[in-house]
Design a protein around this motif. Structure first.
Motif, PDB file in Angstrom:
ATOM      1  N   PHE A   2       5.621  16.689  -4.909  1.00 46.50           N
ATOM      2  CA  PHE A   2       6.532  15.321  -4.515  1.00 46.50           C
ATOM      3  C   PHE A   2       6.099  14.112  -5.225  1.00 46.50           C
ATOM      4  CE2 PHE A   2       4.278  17.078  -0.997  1.00 46.50           C
ATOM      5  CZ  PHE A   2       4.244  15.608  -0.386  1.00 46.50           C
ATOM      6  N   ALA A   3       4.144  14.633  -4.576  1.00 49.20           N
ATOM      7  CA  ALA A   3       3.749  12.827  -4.079  1.00 49.20           C
ATOM      8  C   ALA A   3       3.280  12.687  -5.827  1.00 49.20           C
ATOM      9  CB  ALA A   3       2.404  13.687  -3.746  1.00 49.20           C
ATOM     10  N   HIS A   4       3.230  12.960  -6.329  1.00 50.56           N
ATOM     11  CA  HIS A   4       2.705  12.947  -8.358  1.00 50.56           C
ATOM     12  C   HIS A   4       4.324  11.727  -8.370  1.00 50.56           C
ATOM     13  CE1 HIS A   4       2.664  13.054 -12.279  1.00 50.56           C
ATOM     14  NE2 HIS A   4       3.452  13.203 -12.325  1.00 50.56           N
ATOM     15  N   ARG A   5       5.480  11.849  -7.371  1.00 49.86           N
ATOM     16  CA  ARG A   5       6.297  11.892  -8.432  1.00 49.86           C
ATOM     17  C   ARG A   5       6.565  10.907  -7.564  1.00 49.86           C
ATOM     18  NH1 ARG A   5       9.628  14.932 -11.451  1.00 49.86           N
ATOM     19  NH2 ARG A   5       9.087  17.364 -12.021  1.00 49.86           N
ATOM     20  N   ARG A   6       6.042  10.715  -6.462  1.00 53.68           N
ATOM     21  CA  ARG A   6       6.452   9.452  -5.504  1.00 53.68           C
ATOM     22  C   ARG A   6       5.415   8.403  -5.990  1.00 53.68           C
ATOM     23  NH1 ARG A   6       7.014  12.146   0.629  1.00 53.68           N
ATOM     24  NH2 ARG A   6       9.534  13.206   0.217  1.00 53.68           N
ATOM     25  N   ARG A   7       4.431   8.788  -6.688  1.00 51.33           N
ATOM     26  CA  ARG A   7       3.309   7.667  -6.924  1.00 51.33           C
ATOM     27  C   ARG A   7       4.185   7.413  -8.065  1.00 51.33           C
ATOM     28  NH1 ARG A   7      -2.597   7.602  -7.509  1.00 51.33           N
ATOM     29  NH2 ARG A   7      -3.117   5.462  -8.829  1.00 51.33           N
TER      30      ARG A   7
ATOM     31  N   THR B 176      -3.618   5.777  -1.284  1.00 49.37           N
ATOM     32  CA  THR B 176      -4.022   6.875  -1.032  1.00 49.37           C
ATOM     33  C   THR B 176      -3.472   7.999  -0.633  1.00 49.37           C
ATOM     34  OG1 THR B 176      -5.980   7.330   0.003  1.00 49.37           O
ATOM     35  CG2 THR B 176      -3.562   5.934   1.215  1.00 49.37           C
ATOM     36  N   SER B 177      -4.137   9.155  -0.974  1.00 52.80           N
ATOM     37  CA  SER B 177      -3.871  10.112  -1.023  1.00 52.80           C
ATOM     38  C   SER B 177      -4.214  11.353   0.003  1.00 52.80           C
ATOM     39  CB  SER B 177      -3.374  11.565  -2.202  1.00 52.80           C
ATOM     40  OG  SER B 177      -2.569  10.919  -3.260  1.00 52.80           O
ATOM     41  N   GLY B 178      -2.842  12.291   0.814  1.00 53.80           N
ATOM     42  CA  GLY B 178      -4.250  13.257   1.579  1.00 53.80           C
ATOM     43  C   GLY B 178      -3.114  13.664   2.632  1.00 53.80           C
ATOM     44  N   GLU B 179      -3.194  14.915   3.572  1.00 53.32           N
ATOM     45  CA  GLU B 179      -2.483  15.812   4.160  1.00 53.32           C
ATOM     46  C   GLU B 179      -1.791  14.398   5.054  1.00 53.32           C
ATOM     47  OE1 GLU B 179      -1.602  18.490   4.757  1.00 53.32           O
ATOM     48  OE2 GLU B 179      -3.419  19.503   2.865  1.00 53.32           O
ATOM     49  N   MET B 180      -0.201  14.654   5.283  1.00 55.89           N
ATOM     50  CA  MET B 180       0.379  13.795   5.607  1.00 55.89           C
ATOM     51  C   MET B 180       0.751  14.158   7.332  1.00 55.89           C
ATOM     52  SD  MET B 180       3.377  14.015   2.666  1.00 55.89           S
ATOM     53  CE  MET B 180       3.969  15.244   3.969  1.00 55.89           C
TER      54      MET B 180
ATOM     55  N   GLY C 124       0.785  -1.546   0.257  1.00 55.63           N
ATOM     56  CA  GLY C 124      -0.134  -0.339  -0.155  1.00 55.63           C
ATOM     57  C   GLY C 124       0.827   1.693  -0.197  1.00 55.63           C
ATOM     58  N   LEU C 125       0.535   2.529  -1.054  1.00 51.05           N
ATOM     59  CA  LEU C 125       0.855   4.028  -0.380  1.00 51.05           C
ATOM     60  C   LEU C 125       0.155   4.677   0.129  1.00 51.05           C
ATOM     61  CD1 LEU C 125       2.745   5.802  -1.871  1.00 51.05           C
ATOM     62  CD2 LEU C 125       1.275   5.630  -3.071  1.00 51.05           C
ATOM     63  N   ILE C 126       0.840   5.359   1.248  1.00 48.95           N
ATOM     64  CA  ILE C 126      -0.057   6.467   2.072  1.00 48.95           C
ATOM     65  C   ILE C 126       0.548   7.598   1.329  1.00 48.95           C
ATOM     66  CG2 ILE C 126      -0.836   7.343   3.726  1.00 48.95           C
ATOM     67  CD1 ILE C 126      -0.587   4.465   4.939  1.00 48.95           C
ATOM     68  N   ASN C 127       0.547   8.195   0.472  1.00 50.37           N
ATOM     69  CA  ASN C 127       0.494   9.410   0.255  1.00 50.37           C
ATOM     70  C   ASN C 127       0.696  11.170   0.625  1.00 50.37           C
ATOM     71  OD1 ASN C 127       2.767  10.214  -1.836  1.00 50.37           O
ATOM     72  ND2 ASN C 127       1.470   9.825  -3.842  1.00 50.37           N
ATOM     73  N   GLY C 128       1.170  12.187   0.096  1.00 53.91           N
ATOM     74  CA  GLY C 128       1.060  13.114   0.614  1.00 53.91           C
ATOM     75  C   GLY C 128      -0.537  13.849  -0.938  1.00 53.91           C
ATOM     76  N   PRO C 129      -1.355  14.617  -0.420  1.00 57.48           N
ATOM     77  CA  PRO C 129      -1.954  14.719  -1.457  1.00 57.48           C
ATOM     78  C   PRO C 129      -0.979  15.044  -2.857  1.00 57.48           C
ATOM     79  CG  PRO C 129      -0.810  17.330   0.618  1.00 57.48           C
ATOM     80  CD  PRO C 129      -0.431  16.186   0.791  1.00 57.48           C
ATOM     81  N   ALA C 130      -2.182  14.765  -3.984  1.00 59.52           N
ATOM     82  CA  ALA C 130      -2.169  14.085  -4.977  1.00 59.52           C
ATOM     83  C   ALA C 130      -2.137  15.183  -6.686  1.00 59.52           C
ATOM     84  CB  ALA C 130      -3.064  13.611  -5.613  1.00 59.52           C
TER      85      ALA C 130
ATOM     86  N   VAL D  27       4.000   1.609   2.291  1.00 61.12           N
ATOM     87  CA  VAL D  27       4.997   2.642   1.870  1.00 61.12           C
ATOM     88  C   VAL D  27       4.863   4.540   2.689  1.00 61.12           C
ATOM     89  CG1 VAL D  27       6.450   3.790   0.329  1.00 61.12           C
ATOM     90  CG2 VAL D  27       6.748   1.200   0.110  1.00 61.12           C
ATOM     91  N   VAL D  28       4.599   5.032   3.211  1.00 60.77           N
ATOM     92  CA  VAL D  28       4.608   5.994   3.805  1.00 60.77           C
ATOM     93  C   VAL D  28       5.179   7.010   3.712  1.00 60.77           C
ATOM     94  CG1 VAL D  28       3.592   6.605   5.577  1.00 60.77           C
ATOM     95  CG2 VAL D  28       3.240   4.745   5.672  1.00 60.77           C
ATOM     96  N   SER D  29       4.975   8.427   2.986  1.00 56.74           N
ATOM     97  CA  SER D  29       5.814   9.859   2.288  1.00 56.74           C
ATOM     98  C   SER D  29       5.826  10.291   3.596  1.00 56.74           C
ATOM     99  CB  SER D  29       4.623  10.243   1.969  1.00 56.74           C
ATOM    100  OG  SER D  29       4.224   9.681   0.716  1.00 56.74           O
ATOM    101  N   SER D  30       5.283  10.036   5.029  1.00 53.26           N
ATOM    102  CA  SER D  30       6.304  10.992   6.096  1.00 53.26           C
ATOM    103  C   SER D  30       6.154  10.307   7.334  1.00 53.26           C
ATOM    104  CB  SER D  30       5.361  12.582   5.800  1.00 53.26           C
ATOM    105  OG  SER D  30       5.051  12.913   7.494  1.00 53.26           O
ATOM    106  N   ILE D  31       6.875  10.934   7.930  1.00 58.96           N
ATOM    107  CA  ILE D  31       7.049   9.944   9.411  1.00 58.96           C
ATOM    108  C   ILE D  31       6.110  10.197  10.241  1.00 58.96           C
ATOM    109  CG2 ILE D  31       8.885  11.724  10.234  1.00 58.96           C
ATOM    110  CD1 ILE D  31      10.225   9.795  12.073  1.00 58.96           C
ATOM    111  N   LEU D  32       5.583  11.605   9.646  1.00 61.61           N
ATOM    112  CA  LEU D  32       3.904  11.505  11.117  1.00 61.61           C
ATOM    113  C   LEU D  32       2.870  10.908  10.571  1.00 61.61           C
ATOM    114  CD1 LEU D  32       4.619  15.647  10.626  1.00 61.61           C
ATOM    115  CD2 LEU D  32       5.213  14.513  12.099  1.00 61.61           C
TER     116      LEU D  32
END
Length: 343
Positions: free
Chosen positions: A195-200, A220-224, A185-191, A247-252
């Motif tokens: 940066f989130a676009h490139r990470r996806r 999924t994408s959202g506020e980190m 799974g990918l828990i990403n930043g705002p779509a 896979v998570v886009s932020s330690i938060l």
């Protein structure tokens, strides 16, 4: 001690001393060194107003903060970046001006007002979006600027510093598929954020490297935030065919993921692997001989330092070609990732 007293002590004119301290090329190197040594000896620091009058600059850098439900100013990533940049500004006698965009006002109006009032010498643009029209606006405005990140779909030449997010997230998926994981799974930043676009894209590339396709229901994408990570992980772990890795886009957000796993019957690193993007935050360290989270790491504070220097260079050399700097993140094996469980 003021400028007049320093000048008298050196037996030089105030103009010569001021020009020596401000790096004017017509001042002889021997004189410049002599003035600098005397300034240090007498603990003399020129006022920003005096320095501005001597150089024709405001000695201020602007960062524009949009008003939003999740305010950037309380985001620790923003805080670490600003702290790093602020260190460089201070070394060069600059101050940081934070301009908050009020209700009924656009960012573009705020940029224009800063230029009209002569309030700042340059701008830092953060959080670039895909096809971000602010880059073209600032280019036309004629105020020196740099971008923390970059904007896909914008072909204009501009100065930016970014992390190779695509390579980093492909590397993360390569790590997990190498451990046998197939439902990731990918828990990403705002779509809409670049940066989130490139990470996806990197996430999808990593799957393609292993001959796989991501499950769209596990992206999924959202506020980190911590809650976003918690709610997403809790929902996904309740699935019959749950993901074996996240896979998570932020330690938060990862802290929320850890909380959700802690409330489940599963063990992190055994039943569910977690790999994160770690900004190496000063007050939220994923450190140690073997960090808790497996991660790709890139210091946002160091990025702030580096980009601040790039902006100061643009201010002093406005006709120089734009500079683009792409940083590579470093993968660190932690305790949170391991072989895929047999199910």
């Amino acid at each position: 001690m003021n400028l007049k007293e320093l000048s008298q002590a050196l037996g030089l004119s105030q103009t010569t001393v001021s020009r020596a301290l401000n790096g004017y090329p017509e001042v002889k190197e021997a004189t410049r060194k002599r003035v600098a040594e005397a300034a240090r000896s007498f603990d003399y620091t020129p006022s920003s107003l005096a320095k501005g009058l001597a150089t024709g600059r405001t000695m201020a850098i602007g960062q524009v903060i949009p008003v939003a439900e999740h305010h950037d100013m309380v985001n620790p990533i923003f805080g670490d970046f600003t702290a790093g940049a602020g260190e460089v500004y201070a070394e060069h006698g600059y101050e940081l001006v934070l301009a908050v965009v009020g209700p009924g006002k656009s960012e573009e109006q705020t940029f224009r007002d800063l230029k009209r009032r002569g309030a700042v010498d340059g701008i830092v643009l953060q959080g670039p979006r895909v096809n971000d029209d602010r880059v073209a606006f600032l280019t036309d405005l004629g105020l020196p600027f740099v971008v923390h990140g970059r904007a896909s779909g914008v072909d204009l030449p501009y100065t930016w510093l970014d992390v190779n997010n695509t390579r980093a997230f492909a590397q993360v998926v390569d790590h997990l598929t190498g451990l046998g994981h197939r439902r990731i799974g990918l828990i990403n930043g705002p779509a809409d954020m670049d940066f989130a676009h490139r990470r996806r894209i990197g996430f999808e590339k990593g799957h393609a490297n292993a001959g796989l396709s991501p499950d769209p229901d596990l992206v999924t994408s959202g506020e980190m935030s911590e809650d976003f990570g918690y709610q997403t992980a809790k929902r996904w772990l309740a699935r019959t065919e749950r993901p074996t890795a996240l896979v998570v886009s932020s330690i938060l957000s990862a802290i929320g993921v850890r909380r959700a796993i802690g409330e489940s019957p599963f063990q992190i690193g055994t039943d569910v692997s977690v790999v994160i993007f770690d900004d190496m935050l000063s007050y939220l360290q994923n450190a140690g001989e073997k960090p808790y989270f497996s991660a790709v790491q890139s210091s946002v504070r160091q990025a702030g330092r580096q980009l601040a220097q790039m902006l100061l260079d643009r201010i002093t050399q406005p006709d120089a070609d734009p500079v683009q700097t792409l940083l590579d993140a470093r993968f660190v094996q932690g305790q949170s990732s391991g072989p895929a469980p047999t199910q």
